[in-house]
Design a protein around this motif. Sequence first.
Motif, mmCIF file in Angstrom:
data_model
loop_
_atom_site.group_PDB
_atom_site.id
_atom_site.type_symbol
_atom_site.label_atom_id
_atom_site.label_comp_id
_atom_site.label_asym_id
_atom_site.label_seq_id
_atom_site.Cartn_x
_atom_site.Cartn_y
_atom_site.Cartn_z
ATOM 1 N N VAL A 193 0.568 0.348 4.827
ATOM 2 C CA VAL A 193 0.387 1.133 3.609
ATOM 3 C C VAL A 193 1.611 1.991 3.316
ATOM 4 C CG1 VAL A 193 -0.920 3.056 2.607
ATOM 5 C CG2 VAL A 193 -2.121 1.142 3.660
ATOM 6 N N MET A 194 2.262 2.490 4.371
ATOM 7 C CA MET A 194 3.377 3.416 4.180
ATOM 8 C C MET A 194 4.700 2.726 3.896
ATOM 9 S SD MET A 194 1.969 6.308 4.278
ATOM 10 C CE MET A 194 3.393 7.398 4.331
ATOM 11 N N THR A 195 4.697 1.408 3.676
ATOM 12 C CA THR A 195 5.940 0.733 3.341
ATOM 13 C C THR A 195 6.410 1.153 1.948
ATOM 14 O OG1 THR A 195 4.768 -1.157 2.401
ATOM 15 C CG2 THR A 195 5.337 -1.275 4.736
ATOM 16 N N GLN A 196 7.703 1.126 1.738
ATOM 17 C CA GLN A 196 8.272 1.556 0.457
ATOM 18 C C GLN A 196 7.773 0.674 -0.682
ATOM 19 O OE1 GLN A 196 12.541 1.563 0.392
ATOM 20 N NE2 GLN A 196 12.684 2.622 -1.558
ATOM 21 N N LYS A 197 7.649 -0.618 -0.438
ATOM 22 C CA LYS A 197 7.198 -1.541 -1.473
ATOM 23 C C LYS A 197 5.788 -1.191 -1.941
ATOM 24 C CE LYS A 197 6.356 -6.440 -2.401
ATOM 25 N NZ LYS A 197 6.411 -7.829 -1.854
ATOM 26 N N PHE A 198 4.905 -0.876 -0.977
ATOM 27 C CA PHE A 198 3.525 -0.564 -1.349
ATOM 28 C C PHE A 198 3.447 0.764 -2.091
ATOM 29 C CE2 PHE A 198 -0.573 1.439 -0.637
ATOM 30 C CZ PHE A 198 -1.452 0.421 -0.977
ATOM 31 N N MET A 199 4.151 1.778 -1.602
ATOM 32 C CA MET A 199 4.069 3.102 -2.212
ATOM 33 C C MET A 199 4.624 3.111 -3.624
ATOM 34 S SD MET A 199 2.433 4.712 0.023
ATOM 35 C CE MET A 199 2.455 6.346 -0.698
ATOM 36 N N GLN A 200 5.533 2.192 -3.937
ATOM 37 C CA GLN A 200 6.106 2.124 -5.283
ATOM 38 C C GLN A 200 5.298 1.224 -6.221
ATOM 39 O OE1 GLN A 200 10.165 0.896 -4.656
ATOM 40 N NE2 GLN A 200 10.841 2.951 -4.066
ATOM 41 N N SER A 201 4.227 0.615 -5.709
ATOM 42 C CA SER A 201 3.379 -0.236 -6.537
ATOM 43 C C SER A 201 2.520 0.611 -7.467
ATOM 44 C CB SER A 201 2.483 -1.110 -5.652
ATOM 45 O OG SER A 201 3.242 -1.904 -4.772
ATOM 46 N N THR A 202 2.091 0.021 -8.561
ATOM 47 C CA THR A 202 1.179 0.708 -9.476
ATOM 48 C C THR A 202 -0.221 0.737 -8.861
ATOM 49 O OG1 THR A 202 0.549 -1.306 -10.647
ATOM 50 C CG2 THR A 202 2.517 -0.139 -11.426
#
Length: 323
Positions: free
Chosen positions: A189-198
Amino acid sequence: KKEKLQREMFRSIKENMKLMDKRERWNKKVTVTQRLSGPKKHEIAGKKKKIKFYYLDQAFWRGECVRLAFYIGNVPYEDVRISEPIEQYEQLPAEHSTFGQMPILEITDYDGDDDDNDDEGDNKKNKSVRILSTSTAIINYAAKLSGLVPQILKDDKDDDIEDDKELNDWLLAKMDELINGCELLTQDVMTQKFMQSTDQEKYELFAVEGGYFRMLMGGMEKLILQNDHPFGCSCGERLTIADLAIWRCYGSIATGALGIPSQWFEETFPAIHKLIKAVDCHPKVEEYKQMNKKYYYPDQYDSDDDNQDNNNKKDDDETVQTG
């Protein structure tokens, strides 16, 4: 008929005596471990110890389950909260940062009669410091100090003590499995890709059938259901530190913090939702939340409260019980 009645009576008395003896022996075993409150004074081989816990000034589950366990178990400790800027990490002593990360648990052992020993005089040479610097190790140690480890509290257990020990060891392993489940979810969950998702993209990642996130959360749901506790406890027959970790880790998702609809979460993972609600209703948890309104009741939070608390700490020589 008289002889038959006497035989039945004697057999009943014998069975009752056996049950009473069994219960007496079991009560002696669980007298200490059954209670939730921790000892007022912590001693190891005649030495007392002070506990200092270093973690970020936030309510993230890795640190919060340790703080809350100490609070529930009445374990005195100093809560050292590090502010977000990376420069603050440099305040930590070099010997504390074994892997260059937090949380960190510092145990200072010392001789003497005074719980508030300082570093002056003869007491200094009697001190030794021990460090734990990984989340799982600290969580397990905090669970044992606070009494929040799984235990079997039934009276109708088998007489074989070895079976009892094996079952307790199994439950401790299950507790580790639950905590590692929180770690697995966090790492992804804490990956950059996930956190930048809508929010919609996050929902799709969680909701898609056969998806990785759905599998992780389904695994936690399965473990809680396997324990089959009436109030939703995840491991054994009472509250453990694993429940606190799940409450904080999955609770943020359940309340919509990541853009996941709370109703969908409740309908899809009812066992996790039940556990979160049960922990949330615990009186000590509610007390802790009231003491930390900044994170749990932001609408009621007043920054002046923190300033007042800091002023009080300067005048207070006692060990901080909680943050």
